[in-house]
Design an enzyme around this catalytic site. Structure first.
Site, PDB file in Angstrom:
ATOM      1  N   GLU A 177       9.272   9.852   4.359  1.00  0.00           N
ATOM      2  CA  GLU A 177       8.527   8.592   4.328  1.00  0.00           C
ATOM      3  C   GLU A 177       7.354   8.687   3.344  1.00  0.00           C
ATOM      4  OE1 GLU A 177       7.984   8.276   8.670  1.00  0.00           O
ATOM      5  OE2 GLU A 177       9.405   6.615   8.635  1.00  0.00           O
ATOM      6  N   HIS A 207       4.383   4.393  10.304  1.00  0.00           N
ATOM      7  CA  HIS A 207       5.243   5.478  10.814  1.00  0.00           C
ATOM      8  C   HIS A 207       4.607   6.840  10.534  1.00  0.00           C
ATOM      9  CE1 HIS A 207       8.911   2.591  10.196  1.00  0.00           C
ATOM     10  NE2 HIS A 207       8.082   2.182  11.143  1.00  0.00           N
ATOM     11  N   GLU A 257       6.041   1.759   6.813  1.00  0.00           N
ATOM     12  CA  GLU A 257       6.135   3.203   6.551  1.00  0.00           C
ATOM     13  C   GLU A 257       4.769   3.880   6.705  1.00  0.00           C
ATOM     14  OE1 GLU A 257       8.840   4.452   6.724  1.00  0.00           O
ATOM     15  OE2 GLU A 257      10.279   2.988   5.966  1.00  0.00           O
ATOM     16  N   GLU A 306      13.260   0.526  11.349  1.00  0.00           N
ATOM     17  CA  GLU A 306      14.149   1.185  10.386  1.00  0.00           C
ATOM     18  C   GLU A 306      15.444   0.365  10.220  1.00  0.00           C
ATOM     19  OE1 GLU A 306      12.658   3.119   8.679  1.00  0.00           O
ATOM     20  OE2 GLU A 306      11.391   4.474   9.831  1.00  0.00           O
ATOM     21  N   TYR A 329      17.515  -3.825   2.713  1.00  0.00           N
ATOM     22  CA  TYR A 329      18.144  -3.257   1.524  1.00  0.00           C
ATOM     23  C   TYR A 329      19.611  -3.654   1.400  1.00  0.00           C
ATOM     24  CZ  TYR A 329      13.769  -0.845   1.174  1.00  0.00           C
ATOM     25  OH  TYR A 329      12.441  -0.589   1.080  1.00  0.00           O
ATOM     26  N   ASP A 349      16.668   4.861   4.742  1.00  0.00           N
ATOM     27  CA  ASP A 349      16.167   4.486   6.067  1.00  0.00           C
ATOM     28  C   ASP A 349      17.149   4.828   7.185  1.00  0.00           C
ATOM     29  OD1 ASP A 349      13.490   2.816   5.895  1.00  0.00           O
ATOM     30  OD2 ASP A 349      14.683   2.336   4.141  1.00  0.00           O
ATOM     31  N   HIS A 351      14.674  -2.376   7.916  1.00  0.00           N
ATOM     32  CA  HIS A 351      14.634  -1.922   6.524  1.00  0.00           C
ATOM     33  C   HIS A 351      16.051  -1.796   5.966  1.00  0.00           C
ATOM     34  CE1 HIS A 351      10.516   0.145   7.528  1.00  0.00           C
ATOM     35  NE2 HIS A 351      10.496  -1.163   7.667  1.00  0.00           N
TER      36      HIS A 351
HETATM   37 FE   LIG Z   1      11.919   2.651   6.899  1.00  0.00          FE
HETATM   38 FE   LIG Z   2       9.902   4.782   8.457  1.00  0.00          FE
END
Ligand SMILES: [Fe+2]
Ligand SMILES: [Fe+2]
Length: 340
Positions: A182, A219, A216, A107, A114, A76, A110
């Site tokens: 993505e 996106h 995603e 993003e 993670y 990401d 994300h």
């Molecule tokens: Fe992402």
């Molecule tokens: Fe994305």
């Protein structure tokens, strides 16, 4: 300041600031829809995941999870980088830049998700550092990163898209990050998460992934809307050479992701084969090609039944998320769209 006026085409260079009359209301609607789908990492409950990892999973499954998280930790961040260095710079409409600003935030979310995941799953500091350095140490992840960087480098140094060749290069960059990064790398990664969920494992990971999956998908929808806008405005860019470049790019992305699959499940994870994953990627690739108005190439069915369920899950999830968005303090009226 002539550059602030509405340009004739979306990729014409400049800093357009004209929101009314709005040239591309579809982008503004996507921005509004994204705001309604707000979530936070703190809502995700990882409490059963650690127990699963310690006591309920095989060595091969733990290896899969470790590699997967190592990929997520950097994927990401690379997308966010391209967003700033390529898309935000060249997509010249303020309503589109509003969407990109929101995407940039997502993003970052994300990456935070993670990061939290990795800190939770890998308590040993040395092992954790190795996981974060995956991009250098693990060949299958390094190859995916190099693929991304090559398409990012292709647009570096381009301040303006004056020439046809520059516009073409930008379109390939846009398609690469939406369809391949993505649309294939991340979708491939989601498949492992939902495979584990279908075995009753790692519910925290799956819960967070539901949100990420939804983001995603949005996106990609935005990027493909940009592509179809450019195609409408500059159909001459979309010639046979572009289609064949996109096909080659997608084929390479599938190869990269297949190598990653060999690394993840090559040691033998019961119920998940490299062949099935490759076929799932080909199935996704056909969907991306069709969305781009290009001929399908692989003609395969989805071999992963737990990914079919994902569509249903997404609808249920949509309602859940409205509730959680409300709980985290989005003020004003939270109403369901008429379509739902
Ligand atoms: Fe992402
Ligand atoms: Fe994305």
């Amino acid at each position: 300041m002539s550059h602030v006026h509405r340009p004739a085409r979306l990729l014409d260079p400049g800093l357009c600031l004209t929101l009314r009359p709005m040239a591309y209301p579809a982008f503004f609607e996507m921005y509004r829809a994204a705001i309604k789908n707000t979530w936070t990492v703190e809502e995700v409950d990882f409490s059963t995941d650690v127990g699963d990892l310690r006591g309920r999973m095989s060595e091969a499954e733990r290896h899969l999870v470790q590699r997967l998280v190592a990929f997520f930790a950097t994927g990401d961040a690379i997308v966010a980088n391209n967003l700033v260095l390529s898309l935000y710079r060249h997509i010249n409409a303020p309503e589109a830049r509003m969407y990109l600003s929101r995407q940039l935030y997502e993003e970052a979310l994300h990456v935070q998700f993670y990061l939290t995941l990795l800190d939770t799953y890998v308590p040993d500091p040395d092992e954790r550092h190795r996981a974060f350095a995956a991009i250098e140490n693990i060949p299958s992840i390094r190859r995916k990163a190099e693929f991304c960087m090559r398409w990012l480098d292709a647009v570096q140094g381009m301040e303006r898209l004056d020439e046809r060749e520059q516009r073409r290069r930008f379109v390939l960059n846009l398609i690469c990050f939406a369809a391949c990064v993505e649309g294939l790398f991340f979708f491939g990664a989601f498949a492992y998460v939902y495979f584990l969920r279908s075995r009753g494992l790692l519910h925290g990971l799956a819960a967070g992934t539901n949100w990420v999956f939804r983001d995603e998908s949005a996106h990609m929808r935005f990027a493909f809307e940009v592509v179809s806008t450019i195609r409408r405005e500059e159909p001459e860019l979309f010639d046979a050479a572009l289609t064949s470049d996109v096909q080659a790019m997608i084929a390479e992305a599938i190869d990269c992701e297949t190598q990653f699959a060999e690394d993840l499940v090559g040691g033998g994870v019961a119920g998940l084969s490299v062949r099935d994953i490759r076929q799932y990627l080909e199935f996704c690739a056909d969907q991306r090609l069709a969305t781009l108005g290009m001929p399908r190439r692989y003609g395969v069915k989805n071999p992963l039944p737990f990914m079919e369920l994902q569509d249903v899950q997404e609808v249920a999830n949509f309602f859940e998320r409205r509730v959680s968005a409300y709980q985290v303090g989005v003020t004003g009226q939270v109403v369901l769209d008429a379509a739902f």
